[in-house]
Design a protein around this motif. Structure first.
Motif, PDB file in Angstrom:
ATOM      1  N   THR A  60       0.838  -1.207   0.000  1.00 27.71           N
ATOM      2  CA  THR A  60       0.000   0.000   0.000  1.00 27.71           C
ATOM      3  C   THR A  60       0.868   1.249   0.000  1.00 27.71           C
ATOM      4  OG1 THR A  60      -1.779  -1.156   1.133  1.00 27.71           O
ATOM      5  CG2 THR A  60      -1.779   1.251   1.291  1.00 27.71           C
ATOM      6  N   GLU A  64       0.967   4.134  -3.036  1.00 21.08           N
ATOM      7  CA  GLU A  64       0.727   5.554  -2.751  1.00 21.08           C
ATOM      8  C   GLU A  64       1.943   6.406  -3.110  1.00 21.08           C
ATOM      9  OE1 GLU A  64      -0.523   5.691   1.344  1.00 21.08           O
ATOM     10  OE2 GLU A  64      -2.413   4.643   0.883  1.00 21.08           O
ATOM     11  N   SER A  67       2.211   6.976  -6.795  1.00 19.17           N
ATOM     12  CA  SER A  67       1.129   7.793  -7.344  1.00 19.17           C
ATOM     13  C   SER A  67       1.426   9.282  -7.139  1.00 19.17           C
ATOM     14  CB  SER A  67      -0.225   7.429  -6.710  1.00 19.17           C
ATOM     15  OG  SER A  67      -0.302   7.899  -5.387  1.00 19.17           O
TER      16      SER A  67
END
Length: 156
Positions: A60, A64, A67
């Motif tokens: 995760t 993130e 991104s």
């Protein structure tokens, strides 16, 4: 069935360098699901001020990260190794959504289990704003070409 990520410890200089390049290639792929498979199910990370526990949290976190850190390109370099431990220094360049460029400098200490999965990752990182004209990492996104200069050769 036990997962294995070669090369396995204890590391020699050659296998430690190979492990570092494999890690660099993985991170440059920006494929969080694939990269997370290099970490044990119960891996523990310190990344700047974030403390992560487990492969799922690592995945995760990476999703993130990539991104937000656009056009990410990374070079890692072996600093030291012994037994099942490897220390690297690295730099990466990225831009944010506003078009501002950065070069991040860091050090990581890694600990591996007997299957070659990383069980600990301790990272210290500093971001430095740069102008686009100061960028040094210009390869097509993905794996750094073998003939691209190293951090030492770039004097970073």
């Amino acid at each position: 069935m036990t997962e294995k990520r070669y090369p396995l410890p204890p590391y020699t200089e050659e296998t430690a360098r190979e492990k570092v390049r494999i890690a660099e290639d993985g991170w440059n792929s920006r494929d969080a699901a694939k990269v997370s498979l290099s970490y044990s199910l119960d891996t523990k990370w310190r990344n700047r001020i974030c403390f992560l526990h487990g492969r799922e949290e690592a995945q995760t976190f990476l999703k993130e990260k990539w991104s937000k850190e656009l056009e990410y390109r990374l070079i890692k370099e072996l600093f030291a190794f012994q037994g099942n431990r490897i220390s690297v220094r690295y730099a990466y360049e990225y831009r944010d959504k506003n078009g501002n460029w950065y070069r991040a400098y860091g050090n990581e200490n890694w600990v591996f289990n007997e299957d070659g999965l990383m069980i600990e990752r301790h990272a210290s990182i500093n971001d430095m704003p740069i102008k686009e004209s100061e960028r040094k990492f210009h390869w097509t996104q993905g794996r750094r070409p073998d003939n691209h200069p190293s951090l030492s050769e770039l004097k970073l």
